[in-house]
Design a protein around this motif. Structure first.
Motif, mmCIF file in Angstrom:
data_model
loop_
_atom_site.group_PDB
_atom_site.id
_atom_site.type_symbol
_atom_site.label_atom_id
_atom_site.label_comp_id
_atom_site.label_asym_id
_atom_site.label_seq_id
_atom_site.Cartn_x
_atom_site.Cartn_y
_atom_site.Cartn_z
ATOM 1 N N LEU A 178 48.133 35.741 43.859
ATOM 2 C CA LEU A 178 48.009 36.710 44.936
ATOM 3 C C LEU A 178 47.611 38.073 44.384
ATOM 4 C CD1 LEU A 178 48.466 37.389 47.955
ATOM 5 C CD2 LEU A 178 50.845 37.903 47.355
ATOM 6 N N GLY A 179 46.614 38.694 45.004
ATOM 7 C CA GLY A 179 46.174 40.013 44.568
ATOM 8 C C GLY A 179 45.308 40.685 45.610
ATOM 9 N N PHE A 180 45.182 42.001 45.494
ATOM 10 C CA PHE A 180 44.486 42.807 46.503
ATOM 11 C C PHE A 180 43.362 43.654 45.899
ATOM 12 C CE2 PHE A 180 48.895 42.050 47.566
ATOM 13 C CZ PHE A 180 48.795 41.464 48.817
ATOM 14 N N ASP A 181 43.174 43.577 44.607
ATOM 15 C CA ASP A 181 42.187 44.398 43.901
ATOM 16 C C ASP A 181 40.841 43.681 43.918
ATOM 17 O OD1 ASP A 181 40.671 45.871 42.130
ATOM 18 O OD2 ASP A 181 42.296 46.147 40.683
ATOM 19 N N ALA A 182 39.927 44.142 44.777
ATOM 20 C CA ALA A 182 38.637 43.465 44.930
ATOM 21 C C ALA A 182 37.823 43.493 43.645
ATOM 22 C CB ALA A 182 37.846 44.124 46.061
ATOM 23 N N SER A 183 37.963 44.545 42.850
ATOM 24 C CA SER A 183 37.214 44.593 41.594
ATOM 25 C C SER A 183 37.671 43.499 40.640
ATOM 26 C CB SER A 183 37.366 45.966 40.928
ATOM 27 O OG SER A 183 38.704 46.201 40.511
ATOM 28 N N LYS A 184 38.950 43.127 40.714
ATOM 29 C CA LYS A 184 39.452 42.025 39.885
ATOM 30 C C LYS A 184 38.990 40.668 40.422
ATOM 31 C CE LYS A 184 41.776 43.916 36.491
ATOM 32 N NZ LYS A 184 41.453 43.629 35.074
ATOM 33 N N HIS A 185 38.852 40.553 41.749
ATOM 34 C CA HIS A 185 38.268 39.334 42.298
ATOM 35 C C HIS A 185 36.832 39.158 41.798
ATOM 36 C CE1 HIS A 185 41.496 39.380 45.539
ATOM 37 N NE2 HIS A 185 41.494 38.121 45.143
ATOM 38 N N GLN A 186 36.094 40.244 41.772
ATOM 39 C CA GLN A 186 34.722 40.171 41.277
ATOM 40 C C GLN A 186 34.704 39.891 39.778
ATOM 41 O OE1 GLN A 186 33.501 44.057 42.949
ATOM 42 N NE2 GLN A 186 31.934 42.945 44.097
ATOM 43 N N GLU A 187 35.619 40.488 39.053
ATOM 44 C CA GLU A 187 35.709 40.265 37.615
ATOM 45 C C GLU A 187 35.943 38.790 37.309
ATOM 46 O OE1 GLU A 187 38.315 42.863 34.998
ATOM 47 O OE2 GLU A 187 39.486 41.009 34.991
ATOM 48 N N ALA A 188 36.868 38.164 38.025
ATOM 49 C CA ALA A 188 37.162 36.748 37.796
ATOM 50 C C ALA A 188 35.954 35.877 38.119
ATOM 51 C CB ALA A 188 38.369 36.322 38.631
ATOM 52 N N MET A 189 35.243 36.198 39.192
ATOM 53 C CA MET A 189 34.062 35.419 39.549
ATOM 54 C C MET A 189 32.967 35.563 38.498
ATOM 55 S SD MET A 189 32.684 33.246 41.474
ATOM 56 C CE MET A 189 33.943 33.160 42.744
#
Length: 503
Positions: A178-189
């Motif tokens: 669970l997370g809310f940091d969109a930059s980290k979502h992009q980083e993982a992708m």
């Protein structure tokens, strides 16, 4: 092919609804009403059934699945906390008998009541569990977890290295924590896109209110920054209805955002009633008509986190804001010296090629040590030598060569392949120490051995091998050490493995 397998295969965005099984008829009825909808905005839905989320006394995923009044498409979980190999094999056999062939494998968060220094609690970590499940069930759909919401280089880098091991061990997809940091979502992708064989990823999301943010402070590995809490508190001060509506709107925007980033689906947490799903669907339809690209999405997402009179929200903690690709940390002189000394000692005594190593190997394989009393003496000697130096718990199969001489037994969960998702700014989930895998990361970087952290898959330690000397076994090993498990018998002939498309 299951609904989830089909969605991943056909590259259809999918919604996985989280269900924590409790002995409550109302909870089951509410989830059945949600699943009766079958789709959210046209996206197929399946239910993920948690394992030991609150207590080891909770219903097991398979017992929970059988408690629904009508069949539902399901992704059972397996949590490794206080579990051994035989527990996993038993669940695989039960699932096979029930015609189930997909599983999400997790190490699991801290077991309630587990205190370091008391009775050791063993955790079957996800990498080893994936190895066991993949060998036993070669054609199943297997998933694992990744937590990219890390803000120190050591813990973040170690997370991605361990995720590489999970892919190598057989994971067909990854679910983010669970997370809310969109930059980290992009980083993982972006990280996944660089892998040799990229796999689908699901983003775990939840509508966030001030009350839930307070609750999440006690959930290991979830980051809610002070500026996020301030904004949520300001929303709640307007009214409960206003705060709830804003939280649902943000969740709808976040789902659209991760879909545009290329995620294969979402793992939705915190939706317990049909009316919550319908409210979310309404806002999704609103935003889908207006947002068709990330360039349109980004300003709407930023605006959803703004309140009059408050500064812009930052999603990282005030103490750190590391992003993948940044490299600043280095090992201390003591950490580097420790590695070189232990590596040199290992080469002398355990290389199996040096004359001293050959002599030591001959000595510890004498028949004397095969007797009950001799085995106890040898075990006691190894423990006396290694415990003060390394924190050794004499697991019976030493893994120090694969862990840069940082003993996995000094991790409260006994994890050898890398960190769990529960660290915070390098601190262990238990709060009483730095995560040993952060030390490993710094050391590996200093001695240019980072490949060890991503390429060496370390099998689990079976309970029957513990508390005996590892020395005779080390010198008896003439072939690479591998795990072993028997394939689960099938009720029907195997079908071809699903072809999971790259993202």
């Amino acid at each position: 092919m299951s609904l989830l397998q089909s969605a991943l295969h056909e590259k259809h965005f999918v919604c996985v609804m989280e269900f924590v099984p409790k002995p409550s008829a109302e909870r089951f009825a509410a989830m059945e009403a949600i699943m009766a909808r079958a789709h959210l905005c046209g996206w197929p839905m399946t239910v993920a059934i948690g394992d030991r989320v609150g207590s080891p006394l909770d219903l097991s995923p398979l017992d929970a699945l059988s408690s629904f009044s009508s069949p539902v498409p399901a992704l059972p979980h397996f949590s490794g906390k206080d579990r051994e190999r035989h527990h996993l094999l038993a669940q695989l056999q039960r699932m096979d008998a029930a015609g189930l062939d997909q599983l999400l494998l997790l190490t699991g968060d801290r077991l309630p009541g587990h205190q370091p220094g008391e009775r050791p609690v063993r955790y079957l970590e996800s990498v080893a569990a994936l190895q066991i499940a993949r060998q036993a069930c070669p054609h199943w759909l297997l998933g694992a977890a990744l937590n990219p919401f890390k803000y120190r280089e050591e813990e973040g880098g170690a997370q991605y290295f361990k995720a590489e091991k999970k892919l190598a061990a057989g994971a067909d997809f990854l679910t983010l924590q669970l997370g809310f940091d969109a930059s980290k979502h992009q980083e993982a992708m972006q990280w996944m896109s660089r892998q040799a064989a990229p796999k689908p990823m699901l983003a775990c999301l939840m509508s966030l209110t001030h009350g839930r943010a307070t609750m999440l402070e006690h959930v290991a590995g979830v980051t809610v920054s002070p500026s996020m809490r301030d904004m949520l508190e300001a929303e709640a001060a307007v009214s409960k209805a206003y705060a709830q509506a804003r939280s649902v709107d943000r969740l709808a925007l976040q789902i659209i955002g991760v879909k545009l980033m290329g995620y294969a689906g979402v793992h939705l947490s915190g939706i317990h009633e049909l009316k919550q799903l319908l409210a979310l669907e309404q806002r999704l339809e609103h935003w889908q008509a207006r947002i068709h690209a990330l360039e349109q999405w980004a300003p709407a997402w930023a605006e959803s986190w703004q309140m009059p009179g408050l500064p812009a929200v930052t999603f990282h903690p005030p103490q750190a804001a590391w992003r993948q690709g940044e490299s600043q940390v280095s090992a201390t002189r003591r950490e580097t010296l420790r590695y070189h000394l232990l590596h040199a000692f290992h080469a002398l005594l355990f290389s199996r090629t040096h004359w001293l190593s050959k002599a030591f190997g001959w000595a510890v394989r004498r028949p004397l040590w095969n007797t009950p009393r001799g085995a106890r003496w040898l075990h006691g000697l190894e423990r006396c030598v290694k415990r003060p130096l390394l924190g050794c718990d004499t697991c019976g199969r030493c893994r120090l060569e694969d862990t840069l001489y940082v003993c996995p037994e000094t991790c409260p969960k006994g994890l050898a392949n890398g960190p769990c998702g529960g660290t915070a700014l390098n601190r262990c989930e238990f709060g009483d120490r730095e995560c040993i895998h952060s030390v490993k990361y710094r050391t590996a970087k200093a001695v240019r051995q980072t490949a060890v952290l991503s390429e060496r898959l370390i099998p689990c330690i079976d309970v029957e091998t513990r508390h005996r000397s590892s020395w005779p076994q080390w010198f008896d090993a003439s072939a690479p050490r591998r795990f072993s498990s028997q394939p689960v018998p099938r009720n029907q002939p195997e079908s071809s493995p699903p072809a999971v498309h790259r993202q």
